[in-house]
Design an enzyme around this catalytic site. Structure first.
Site, PDB file in Angstrom:
ATOM      1  N   GLY A   8       0.695  -1.385  -0.052  1.00 15.70           N
ATOM      2  CA  GLY A   8      -0.012  -0.096   0.194  1.00 15.70           C
ATOM      3  C   GLY A   8       0.721   1.289  -0.058  1.00 15.70           C
ATOM      4  N   ALA A   9       2.058   1.058   0.355  1.00 14.13           N
ATOM      5  CA  ALA A   9       3.136   2.377   0.104  1.00 14.13           C
ATOM      6  C   ALA A   9       3.417   2.513  -1.192  1.00 14.13           C
ATOM      7  CB  ALA A   9       4.184   2.170   1.175  1.00 14.13           C
ATOM      8  N   GLY A  10       3.191   1.682  -1.925  1.00 14.12           N
ATOM      9  CA  GLY A  10       3.717   1.828  -3.550  1.00 14.12           C
ATOM     10  C   GLY A  10       2.794   3.053  -4.193  1.00 14.12           C
ATOM     11  N   PHE A  11       3.008   2.938  -5.508  1.00 12.96           N
ATOM     12  CA  PHE A  11       1.991   3.631  -6.548  1.00 12.96           C
ATOM     13  C   PHE A  11       0.864   3.308  -6.535  1.00 12.96           C
ATOM     14  CE2 PHE A  11       1.438   3.972 -11.288  1.00 12.96           C
ATOM     15  CZ  PHE A  11       1.078   5.272 -11.238  1.00 12.96           C
ATOM     16  N   ILE A  12       0.453   2.216  -6.990  1.00 12.20           N
ATOM     17  CA  ILE A  12      -1.104   1.812  -7.239  1.00 12.20           C
ATOM     18  C   ILE A  12      -1.700   1.595  -5.865  1.00 12.20           C
ATOM     19  CG2 ILE A  12      -2.632   0.133  -8.100  1.00 12.20           C
ATOM     20  CD1 ILE A  12      -0.322  -0.233 -10.238  1.00 12.20           C
ATOM     21  N   THR A 130      -0.801  -8.117 -13.998  1.00 10.33           N
ATOM     22  CA  THR A 130      -0.305  -7.043 -14.903  1.00 10.33           C
ATOM     23  C   THR A 130      -0.646  -7.791 -16.276  1.00 10.33           C
ATOM     24  OG1 THR A 130       1.611  -6.293 -16.014  1.00 10.33           O
ATOM     25  CG2 THR A 130       2.113  -7.864 -14.731  1.00 10.33           C
ATOM     26  N   ASP A 131      -0.828  -6.955 -17.337  1.00  4.81           N
ATOM     27  CA  ASP A 131      -1.055  -7.420 -18.498  1.00  4.81           C
ATOM     28  C   ASP A 131       0.366  -8.267 -19.315  1.00  4.81           C
ATOM     29  OD1 ASP A 131       0.476  -5.034 -19.126  1.00  4.81           O
ATOM     30  OD2 ASP A 131      -0.993  -4.364 -20.702  1.00  4.81           O
ATOM     31  N   GLU A 132       1.431  -7.954 -18.416  1.00  2.00           N
ATOM     32  CA  GLU A 132       2.771  -8.140 -19.040  1.00  2.00           C
ATOM     33  C   GLU A 132       2.923  -9.846 -18.994  1.00  2.00           C
ATOM     34  OE1 GLU A 132       6.217  -6.031 -17.859  1.00  2.00           O
ATOM     35  OE2 GLU A 132       4.968  -4.234 -17.607  1.00  2.00           O
ATOM     36  N   TYR A 155      10.504 -10.316 -14.310  1.00  2.00           N
ATOM     37  CA  TYR A 155       9.369  -9.682 -13.445  1.00  2.00           C
ATOM     38  C   TYR A 155       8.031 -10.416 -13.998  1.00  2.00           C
ATOM     39  CZ  TYR A 155       5.456  -6.528 -13.172  1.00  2.00           C
ATOM     40  OH  TYR A 155       4.095  -5.782 -12.696  1.00  2.00           O
ATOM     41  N   LYS A 159       5.150 -12.805 -11.959  1.00  4.20           N
ATOM     42  CA  LYS A 159       3.893 -12.401 -11.562  1.00  4.20           C
ATOM     43  C   LYS A 159       2.861 -13.579 -12.455  1.00  4.20           C
ATOM     44  CE  LYS A 159       2.171  -8.967 -10.384  1.00  4.20           C
ATOM     45  NZ  LYS A 159       1.670  -8.501  -8.937  1.00  4.20           N
TER      46      LYS A 159
HETATM   47  P1  NAD Z   1       5.626  -0.315  -6.651  1.00 11.35           P
HETATM   48  O1  NAD Z   1       6.790  -0.979  -7.170  1.00 11.35           O
HETATM   49  O2  NAD Z   1       5.162   1.202  -6.971  1.00 11.35           O
HETATM   50  O3  NAD Z   1       4.971  -0.614  -5.260  1.00 11.35           O
HETATM   51  C1  NAD Z   1       5.110  -1.822  -4.680  1.00 11.35           C
HETATM   52  C2  NAD Z   1       5.210  -1.824  -3.280  1.00 11.35           C
HETATM   53  O4  NAD Z   1       5.271  -3.121  -2.649  1.00 11.35           O
HETATM   54  C3  NAD Z   1       6.307  -0.945  -2.598  1.00 11.35           C
HETATM   55  O5  NAD Z   1       5.474  -0.270  -1.507  1.00 11.35           O
HETATM   56  C4  NAD Z   1       7.097  -1.987  -1.845  1.00 11.35           C
HETATM   57  O6  NAD Z   1       7.556  -1.478  -0.798  1.00 11.35           O
HETATM   58  C5  NAD Z   1       6.184  -2.916  -1.453  1.00 11.35           C
HETATM   59  N1  NAD Z   1       6.940  -4.327  -1.292  1.00 11.35           N
HETATM   60  C6  NAD Z   1       7.652  -4.684  -2.244  1.00 11.35           C
HETATM   61  N2  NAD Z   1       8.147  -6.110  -1.817  1.00 11.35           N
HETATM   62  C7  NAD Z   1       7.491  -6.412  -0.519  1.00 11.35           C
HETATM   63  C8  NAD Z   1       7.583  -7.386   0.318  1.00 11.35           C
HETATM   64  N3  NAD Z   1       8.245  -8.629   0.335  1.00 11.35           N
HETATM   65  N4  NAD Z   1       6.514  -7.405   1.317  1.00 11.35           N
HETATM   66  C9  NAD Z   1       5.904  -6.112   1.639  1.00 11.35           C
HETATM   67  N5  NAD Z   1       5.954  -5.190   0.786  1.00 11.35           N
HETATM   68  C10 NAD Z   1       6.665  -5.183  -0.331  1.00 11.35           C
HETATM   69  O7  NAD Z   1       4.333  -1.138  -7.544  1.00 11.35           O
HETATM   70  P2  NAD Z   1       2.909  -0.733  -8.624  1.00 11.35           P
HETATM   71  O8  NAD Z   1       3.325  -0.094  -9.540  1.00 11.35           O
HETATM   72  O9  NAD Z   1       2.249  -0.027  -7.279  1.00 11.35           O
HETATM   73  O10 NAD Z   1       2.355  -1.906  -8.441  1.00 11.35           O
HETATM   74  C11 NAD Z   1       1.532  -2.630  -7.658  1.00 11.35           C
HETATM   75  C12 NAD Z   1       1.005  -3.938  -8.081  1.00 11.35           C
HETATM   76  O11 NAD Z   1       0.245  -3.556  -9.150  1.00 11.35           O
HETATM   77  C13 NAD Z   1       1.974  -4.841  -8.264  1.00 11.35           C
HETATM   78  O12 NAD Z   1       1.721  -6.149  -8.033  1.00 11.35           O
HETATM   79  C14 NAD Z   1       2.149  -4.983  -9.788  1.00 11.35           C
HETATM   80  O13 NAD Z   1       2.682  -6.021 -10.624  1.00 11.35           O
HETATM   81  C15 NAD Z   1       0.669  -4.568 -10.419  1.00 11.35           C
HETATM   82  N6  NAD Z   1       0.676  -3.586 -11.482  1.00 11.35           N
HETATM   83  C16 NAD Z   1       1.312  -2.675 -11.703  1.00 11.35           C
HETATM   84  C17 NAD Z   1       1.321  -1.838 -12.975  1.00 11.35           C
HETATM   85  C18 NAD Z   1       1.762  -0.666 -13.270  1.00 11.35           C
HETATM   86  O14 NAD Z   1       1.706   0.139 -14.422  1.00 11.35           O
HETATM   87  N7  NAD Z   1       2.348  -0.083 -12.254  1.00 11.35           N
HETATM   88  C19 NAD Z   1       0.128  -2.174 -14.063  1.00 11.35           C
HETATM   89  C20 NAD Z   1      -0.493  -3.558 -13.673  1.00 11.35           C
HETATM   90  C21 NAD Z   1      -0.379  -4.249 -12.588  1.00 11.35           C
END
Ligand code: NAD
Length: 347
Positions: A8-12, A130-132, A155, A159
């Protein structure tokens, strides 16, 4: 409603937390390891709310995840924690295998043990992917829920494996899992190693704007807040065992994206000449998928979701957000990642 959000501290994840907390009855607990990709500033405003809690922990810690699931008794687990940068996965896949595969396994086991004992009324485990995982398209066609998996990078391979684990936990143990496969997201609070923030910050720093190959790789862009809305719809209305392809119907080449970003910056922070003068074509990423595009008919039809942000407006808002929020990104650029090339192995 009680939500447990991994990553939850990441982007999405942070966009999803803001979206969930809009509902006055929502209680949100985030589990996040706070890796390089997490920015504590992203959640700081939410941490002042007693309905919100951040637990700094590794999802691979299976005993802790089980304790947490039992203690929090969530209605929904949104599982987003992952290592997410393709270039870093090329340089070293260890953390990707651990978090994306072993960590997903730990979350599924914790959810299963909690679910089987507590039998919550309407529990959902939303596995965010992800769509990847589908690999690369040629010039024609789009991915949907029936597209076979064919991942290209470490990656996307991890996934893909995690998606299979999640689906197997539904089929074998009856865990109410739903998988989402979303296209590229853009918007505020994205770590500046990803294309759009990297280009904005390199541009205003007077640095090169590196474009892999000839810049013709196509991605289908979706605003992160539209993705958060889709995840909420999936949790509320989605059917267990189903997957949903989520996309923005906004296909752009990487070169188009960089030209658009430069045009927005030319208007907002004029320099002599254009930011496009800083574009540099560099060697391509190994295994670089040519094109991703999503057919989101199923989630549109079955769950009534559709993206609400126009891409051009959303991109302009995103550029404005980075220009206005230097306090958010400056520490990352200075202490975590300054924009150097990653993922060149094998080229
Ligand atoms: P991000 O890299 O911004 O955030 C990931 C978060 O996960 C971070 O806050 C990180 O500290 C945390 N994290 C990593 N390893 C961890 C662990 N072992 N334990 C607990 N926390 C951990 O990623 P995002 O872009 O926000 O993507 C979030 C999800 O959405 C991912 O699963 C990604 O595969 C998926 N996704 C991303 C996109 C995109 O365009 N960014 C598109 C589709 C799906």
């Amino acid at each position: 409603m009680k939500y447990l959000v991994t990553g939850g501290a990441g982007f999405i994840g942070s966009a999803l937390c803001y979206r969930l907390m809009q509902s006055p009855n929502a209680h949100v607990t985030v589990v996040d390891k706070m890796t390089y990709a997490a920015n504590p500033a992203s959640l700081a405003p939410l941490e002042r709310d007693p309905r919100f809690r951040l637990v700094r922990a590794d999802i691979c810690d299976s005993a802790l995840m089980l304790d947490l699931a039992r203690a929090e008794a969530p209605d929904v687990i949104f599982h987003l924690a992952a290592e997410t940068h393709v270039d870093r996965s090329i340089d070293g896949a260890d953390a990707f295998v651990k978090t994306n595969l072993v960590g997903t396994f730990a979350m599924l086991q914790a959810a299963r043990a909690y679910y089987e004992r507590a039998r919550p009324d309407r529990f959902r485990f939303v596995h965010v992917s992800t769509d990847e995982v589908f690999g690369s398209l040629g010039a024609e066609g789009r991915f949907d829920e029936e597209t076979p998996y064919d991942p290209s990078s470490p990656y996307s391979a991890t996934k893909a494996g995690a998606d299979h684990l999640a689906q197997a936990w539904h089929r074998t143990y009856g865990l109410p899992v739903i998988v989402s496969n979303c296209s590229n997201n853009y918007g505020p609070r994205q770590f500046p190693e990803k294309l759009i923030p990297l280009m904005v910050l390199n541009a205003i720093a007077g640095q090169a704007l590196p474009i892999y190959g000839d810049g013709s790789n196509v991605r289908d862009w979706l605003h992160v807040e539209d993705h958060a809305d889709a995840l909420v719809q999936i949790a509320e209305l989605g059917a267990p065992g189903e997957s949903y392809a989520v996309g923005g119907d906004s296909e752009k080449t990487n070169l188009e994206i960089v030209n658009l970003v430069c045009g927005l910056l030319d208007a907002r922070r004029p320099i002599s000449g254009s930011y496009t003068d800083q574009i540099e074509f560099v060697s391509d990423r190994p295994g670089h998928d040519l094109r991703y595009a999503i057919d989101a008919s199923k989630i549109r039809k079955d769950l009534g979701w559709a993206p609400s942000r126009n891409f051009e407006q959303g991109l302009a808002d995103t550029v404005d957000w980075y220009l206005a929020n230097e306090a958010w990104w400056r520490p990352l650029r200075e202490r975590v990642y300054a924009g150097d090339r990653l993922g060149k192995v094998g080229t």
